[in-house]
Design a protein around this motif. Structure first.
Motif, short mmCIF file in Angstrom:
data_model
loop_
_atom_site.label_atom_id
_atom_site.label_comp_id
_atom_site.label_asym_id
_atom_site.label_seq_id
_atom_site.Cartn_x
_atom_site.Cartn_y
_atom_site.Cartn_z
N TYR A 295 28.26 -28.29 -53.59
CA TYR A 295 28.71 -29.73 -53.52
C TYR A 295 29.33 -30.81 -52.16
O TYR A 295 29.41 -31.10 -51.46
N GLY A 296 29.98 -29.38 -51.77
CA GLY A 296 31.53 -29.52 -50.24
C GLY A 296 30.84 -29.43 -49.11
O GLY A 296 30.57 -30.44 -47.89
N ILE A 297 28.54 -29.32 -49.59
CA ILE A 297 27.90 -28.85 -48.22
C ILE A 297 27.14 -30.39 -48.06
O ILE A 297 25.59 -29.76 -47.01
N ARG A 298 26.52 -30.69 -48.70
CA ARG A 298 25.69 -32.08 -49.28
C ARG A 298 26.03 -32.90 -47.85
O ARG A 298 24.14 -33.07 -47.55
N GLU A 299 26.23 -33.06 -46.89
CA GLU A 299 26.43 -33.72 -46.02
C GLU A 299 26.04 -32.94 -44.62
O GLU A 299 26.00 -33.42 -43.42
N ALA A 300 26.22 -31.17 -44.87
CA ALA A 300 25.91 -29.92 -43.61
C ALA A 300 24.35 -31.08 -43.11
O ALA A 300 23.14 -31.13 -44.20
N ARG A 301 23.73 -30.57 -42.37
CA ARG A 301 22.71 -31.63 -41.45
C ARG A 301 22.03 -30.38 -41.65
O ARG A 301 20.57 -29.78 -41.80
N CYS A 302 22.02 -29.04 -41.41
CA CYS A 302 21.44 -27.66 -41.30
C CYS A 302 21.95 -26.82 -42.14
O CYS A 302 23.19 -26.22 -41.43
N VAL A 303 22.02 -26.01 -43.04
CA VAL A 303 22.43 -24.61 -43.54
C VAL A 303 21.90 -23.81 -43.89
O VAL A 303 20.53 -23.96 -43.33
N VAL A 304 22.39 -22.13 -42.77
CA VAL A 304 21.69 -21.02 -42.76
C VAL A 304 22.50 -20.16 -43.47
O VAL A 304 23.60 -20.01 -43.34
N ALA A 305 21.53 -19.59 -44.44
CA ALA A 305 22.45 -18.98 -45.68
C ALA A 305 21.83 -17.01 -44.79
O ALA A 305 20.74 -16.95 -44.39
N ILE A 306 22.92 -16.23 -45.47
CA ILE A 306 22.68 -14.79 -45.02
C ILE A 306 23.34 -14.54 -46.31
O ILE A 306 24.55 -14.49 -46.26
N ASN A 307 22.61 -13.46 -46.88
CA ASN A 307 23.05 -12.99 -48.41
C ASN A 307 21.85 -12.04 -48.04
O ASN A 307 21.09 -11.59 -47.91
N LYS A 308 22.66 -10.98 -48.97
CA LYS A 308 21.39 -9.55 -49.27
C LYS A 308 20.67 -10.01 -50.83
O LYS A 308 19.53 -8.79 -50.90
#
Ligand SMILES: Cc1cc2nc3c(=O)[nH]c(=O)nc-3n(C[C@H](O)[C@H](O)[C@H](O)COP(=O)(O)OP(=O)(O)OC[C@H]3O[C@@H](n4cnc5c(N)ncnc54)[C@H](O)[C@@H]3O)c2cc1C
Length: 346
Positions: A295-308
């Motif tokens: 919900y808090g990152i809906r307005e972020a333009r580019c999301v990079v996820a790092i997860n194992k």
């Protein structure tokens, strides 16, 4: 006897105009109030009514033109010595007094610290309804009432809330969810100087003011964010993220679990009960991607996820995904960025 007997007396047809409360920060119009002017403009055009801006403070009259440039048709100004310092009850009484006199249909307030504090007082004084933390607004096509839209039940449901039989309908809105409207210096509007009725004292006196210095850019204004979650394993994980953030010119933020663990402070929490961010680049490191965080990152333009975990829900909600242990991925990224930067300076 019922409380409703008094509540039923108003005639909603007497109320016109969509108002935005304009908070003043260090002598300029705060971003939240400008965002509310944008929302008000949109609603007013659907309802064929005017946009009102409300300025309360000392020396605030000079900002009226700016409010018009950002979308107000009328600006109601309460400029007086007694409003030099903000007290919730004082400002609430002033806004309520103006609303009693000028009868707006809707009052919008950005949910800043101040907005969240004094708006319930306004609603209570006017004996009307308040819908808090809205993330969008609609006009009901049938009855033409303004509806506040907000997440509920941990963001699993979206509620459309209408104020029944009372006016003005009061809404607080989540800061940063709405864009700031374009400034148009060709716009014209009406400036109305007012003298709201307020009591002389509120039993509170300001004795000292100290500015809280964070030393960093607030996360809601950051262009690049490196956000850490429970997957970091400990507070030390943020030291690695901090180094990465420094290399790429970003700021640190985190999930609620990282805040609850005491690894970062609440002002850096992203999500439904934290902040909405509008960064150009958002790294989600060791964050699973719960709906309340998304919900808090809906307005972020580019999301990079790092997860194992390749099945982590964040991978369904990102632009780029890196599957791996962050303790290996982040140092590799730091090395790669430094190499690129060195090449540029050669
Ligand atoms: C009403 C309500 C409001 C809420 N508000 C918010 C809010 O504002 N913000 C918010 O964030 N949450 C909020 N939550 C909590 C939310 O539901 C989640 O619990 C929370 O977001 C999970 O945080 P997390 O992703 O850091 O932790 P987890 O869900 O535990 O995920 C940790 C992730 O790290 C990964 N991981 C583990 N080790 C590593 C490693 N070495 N390298 C890489 N990845 C690794 C795991 O695979 C996992 O995906 C709210 C919940 C409720 C009910």
């Amino acid at each position: 006897m019922s409380i409703c007997s008094e509540w039923d007396k108003i005639d909603p047809r007497e109320y016109r105009g969509i108002w935005a409360y304009l908070e003043v920060e260090d002598g300029v119009l705060g971003e939240g109030g400008l965002q509310m002017l944008g929302v008000a403009r949109n609603l007013a055009s659907q309802k064929d009514t005017y946009v009102g801006g409300v300025l309360i403070g000392k020396g605030v009259s000079s900002l009226a033109r700016e409010a018009i440039y950002y979308g107000a048709d009328k600006v109601f100004i309460a400029d007086d010595e007694k409003f030099e310092e903000y007290y919730a009850a004082l400002y609430a009484e002033a806004l309520a007094s103006l609303a009693k006199e000028h009868k707006p249909e809707v009052i919008l307030v950005s949910g800043t610290m101040r907005g969240r504090e004094f708006t319930p007082y306004v609603a209570n004084t006017l004996r009307t309804g308040i819908t808090a933390d809205c993330t969008s607004f609609e006009v009901d096509p049938a009855v033409k009432d303004v509806l506040g839209v907000r997440p509920t039940f941990g963001a699993y449901l979206i509620a459309h809330i209408r104020t029944l039989n009372r006016r003005p309908a009061i809404f607080t809105a989540r800061p940063n969810v709405f864009p700031t409207p374009e400034r148009n210096p060709a716009r014209e509007g009406e400036i109305i100087h007012t003298q709201p009725k307020v009591a002389d004292g509120y039993g509170v006196k300001l004795v000292n003011k100290k500015r809280f210095s964070r030393g960093t850019v607030p996360i809601e204004k950051a262009k690049i964010l490196v956000s850490g979650g429970k997957g970091l394993g400990s507070r030390d994980g943020f030291t690695i993220l901090q180094e990465f953030a420094k290399v790429i010119g970003g700021e640190i933020s985190g999930s609620r679990k990282a805040v609850d663990a005491g690894w970062i402070t609440h002002d850096k929490q992203v999500g439904q009960t934290g902040k909405t961010v509008r960064s150009d680049l958002y790294f989600a490191v060791g964050i699973s991607g719960a709906v309340q965080h998304l919900y808090g990152i809906r307005e972020a333009r580019c999301v990079v996820a790092i997860n194992k975990d390749p099945d982590a829900p964040i991978f369904d909600n990102c632009d780029y995904g890196l599957i791996g242990d962050y303790t290996e991925v982040i140092p590799a990224l730091i090395k790669a960025v430094k190499k690129l930067q060195a090449r540029k300076t050669e």
